[in-house]
Design an enzyme around this catalytic site. Structure first.
Site: not given
Ligand code: CU
Ligand code: ZN
Length: 147
Positions: A45, A47, A63, A71, A80, A83, A121, A138
């Site tokens: 993602h 962030h 995010h 999400h 998002h 995403d 992640h 993460r």
């Molecule tokens: Cu993430």
């Molecule tokens: Zn998201």
């Protein structure tokens, strides 16, 4: 082009890589090259924050969501902006991943990736669980900056 260098998560961590964002025709192409990651699917993602200083990378915030959406998956209308789904890491720990998004820009503006964090992640993003996709910890973080 905007480049993100992913660095290792913690002492002894091995994940490294780079992610580039290139905008053309209302789409941003995302190309990621990753090494040293555990094989399998990993949530990926943009962030909100570009701060990777804390050892668990929670400093990068949640995010990136400039349009106040739930999400979702990259194919969902409501998601998002950050995403990007999952990256599949091969048995040798590498991934060469391509994605694209019409919800991000490289140019300055509310949806720009510049200054944002890019996170890989520990676990797969299930594209459903709010607001994180249940992607777990993460394992790599990088801040996007203009080349
Ligand atoms: Cu993430
Ligand atoms: Zn998201």
């Amino acid at each position: 082009r905007v480049m993100t260098n992913l660095k290792m998560a913690r002492e002894g961590g091995t994940v490294a890589g780079e992610v580039t964002f290139t905008e053309s025709g209302g789409e941003v192409a995302v190309v990621a090259h990753i090494t040293g990651a555990p094989p399998g699917m990993h949530g990926f993602h943009v962030h909100e924050g570009g701060e990777c200083s804390s050892p668990d990378f929670t400093s990068a915030g949640g995010h990136f969501d400039p349009t106040d959406m739930p999400h979702g998956a990259p194919s969902d209308m409501e998601r998002h902006a950050g995403d990007l789904g999952n990256v599949e890491v091969a048995e040798d720990g590498t991934a060469n991943h391509e994605a694209s998004s019409s919800m991000l820009t490289v140019a300055a503006g509310p949806s720009s990736v510049v200054g944002r964090g890019v996170i890989l992640h520990e676990d797969p993003d299930d594209m459903v669980t709010q607001p994180t996709g249940a992607a777990g910890g993460r394992i790599a973080c990088g801040a996007s900056k203009v080349l």
